[in-house]
Design a protein around this motif. Structure first.
Motif, PDB file in Angstrom:
ATOM      1  N   ASP A 135      10.216  -6.172  -1.249  1.00  0.00           N
ATOM      2  CA  ASP A 135      11.705  -5.610  -0.312  1.00  0.00           C
ATOM      3  C   ASP A 135      12.476  -5.294  -1.324  1.00  0.00           C
ATOM      4  OD1 ASP A 135      11.270  -2.646   0.288  1.00  0.00           O
ATOM      5  OD2 ASP A 135      12.282  -2.965   1.876  1.00  0.00           O
ATOM      6  N   HIS A 136      13.043  -3.706  -1.714  1.00  0.00           N
ATOM      7  CA  HIS A 136      14.225  -3.582  -3.016  1.00  0.00           C
ATOM      8  C   HIS A 136      14.590  -2.522  -1.723  1.00  0.00           C
ATOM      9  CE1 HIS A 136      16.479  -2.084  -5.497  1.00  0.00           C
ATOM     10  NE2 HIS A 136      16.244  -3.124  -6.260  1.00  0.00           N
ATOM     11  N   ASP A 137      15.642  -2.500  -1.013  1.00  0.00           N
ATOM     12  CA  ASP A 137      16.345  -1.638  -0.662  1.00  0.00           C
ATOM     13  C   ASP A 137      17.662  -1.474  -1.377  1.00  0.00           C
ATOM     14  OD1 ASP A 137      17.348   0.007   1.778  1.00  0.00           O
ATOM     15  OD2 ASP A 137      17.247  -1.548   2.888  1.00  0.00           O
ATOM     16  N   PRO A 138      18.052  -0.482  -1.476  1.00  0.00           N
ATOM     17  CA  PRO A 138      19.394   0.080  -2.378  1.00  0.00           C
ATOM     18  C   PRO A 138      20.230   0.619  -1.485  1.00  0.00           C
ATOM     19  CG  PRO A 138      17.613   1.954  -2.988  1.00  0.00           C
ATOM     20  CD  PRO A 138      16.284   0.759  -2.303  1.00  0.00           C
ATOM     21  N   THR A 139      19.551   0.745  -0.319  1.00  0.00           N
ATOM     22  CA  THR A 139      20.293   1.898   0.446  1.00  0.00           C
ATOM     23  C   THR A 139      22.078   0.457   0.924  1.00  0.00           C
ATOM     24  OG1 THR A 139      18.858   0.977   2.107  1.00  0.00           O
ATOM     25  CG2 THR A 139      18.773   3.467   0.934  1.00  0.00           C
ATOM     26  N   VAL A 140      21.200  -0.619   0.872  1.00  0.00           N
ATOM     27  CA  VAL A 140      22.605  -1.422   1.834  1.00  0.00           C
ATOM     28  C   VAL A 140      23.540  -2.209   0.787  1.00  0.00           C
ATOM     29  CG1 VAL A 140      20.557  -3.248   2.928  1.00  0.00           C
ATOM     30  CG2 VAL A 140      22.076  -3.958   0.882  1.00  0.00           C
ATOM     31  N   TYR A 141      23.503  -1.129  -1.126  1.00  0.00           N
ATOM     32  CA  TYR A 141      24.607  -1.718  -1.428  1.00  0.00           C
ATOM     33  C   TYR A 141      26.339  -0.653  -0.354  1.00  0.00           C
ATOM     34  CZ  TYR A 141      27.639  -0.606  -5.578  1.00  0.00           C
ATOM     35  OH  TYR A 141      28.811  -0.965  -6.021  1.00  0.00           O
ATOM     36  N   GLY A 142      27.121  -2.059  -0.820  1.00  0.00           N
ATOM     37  CA  GLY A 142      28.397  -1.232  -0.456  1.00  0.00           C
ATOM     38  C   GLY A 142      28.842  -1.811   1.690  1.00  0.00           C
ATOM     39  N   THR A 143      27.579  -2.879   1.490  1.00  0.00           N
ATOM     40  CA  THR A 143      27.802  -2.362   2.886  1.00  0.00           C
ATOM     41  C   THR A 143      28.329  -4.228   3.025  1.00  0.00           C
ATOM     42  OG1 THR A 143      24.954  -3.385   3.109  1.00  0.00           O
ATOM     43  CG2 THR A 143      25.765  -1.266   4.202  1.00  0.00           C
TER      44      THR A 143
END
Length: 180
Positions: A84-92
């Motif tokens: 899986d590739h989850d770009p929503t974690v960027y910046g966390t």
């Protein structure tokens, strides 16, 4: 054959070709693809550990995912599931921890900036990891003003026109640029 051996033998030349077609110099496309292979090897060796790619590895990963039959087949054969590739974690905080883990686990980790948001001075090259001040015109992006970046106490300045890559409303440097 184990996962690392399968990845060693996996033909990823199509990623190099497609990155080159997108305007990335073939040598840089080859380097990005080989780092992507090393990223996949780290993921195979450390299945419970979340890893995050550098921008160049991410470009190769996206190119692979845009070839769904090849990507799904590789994932099933190597990992037993879709990676899986989850770009929503960027910046966390989770992203920052994963960046640190990735630096420790991938073979090229020492080349990665310490901070996932910073710039790394690498000999005579600087890499921007955030959007540069640019102006998009048609399919091309141009620097709209000189860009100075700080890296580990030393300043890096663009000394030549930079190759940039359009992504949404922002442009990113797609290769290192010379420094003054």
């Amino acid at each position: 054959m184990d996962a690392v051996e399968k990845l060693t033998n996996l033909d990823l030349r199509f990623i190099v070709d497609q990155l080159a077609q997108q305007g990335i110099e073939r040598e840089r496309a080859t380097q990005a693809t080989e780092k992507y292979r090393l990223f996949l090897m780290a993921a195979a060796r450390n299945p419970p550990t979340p890893l995050v790619p550098t921008k160049e590895v991410d470009a190769a990963w996206h190119t692979h995912m845009l070839n769904p039959l090849r990507y799904v087949t590789m994932c099933q054969e190597i990992f037993g599931h879709i990676l899986d590739h989850d770009p929503t974690v960027y910046g966390t905080e989770a992203y920052e921890r994963a960046w640190t883990e990735t630096r420790a686990l991938v073979a090229y980790g020492a080349e990665m900036p310490e901070s996932p948001y910073g710039v790394k001075a690498d000999g005579a090259a600087c890499y921007l990891s955030q959007p540069a001040a640019v102006k998009a015109e048609g399919a091309a992006c141009y620097l709209s003003r000189p860009v100075a970046v700080q890296a580990e106490g030393a300043a890096c300045y663009l000394s030549q026109p930079a190759a940039v890559q359009a992504q949404g409303a922002a442009c990113y440097l797609s290769r290192p640029v010379g420094t003054a």
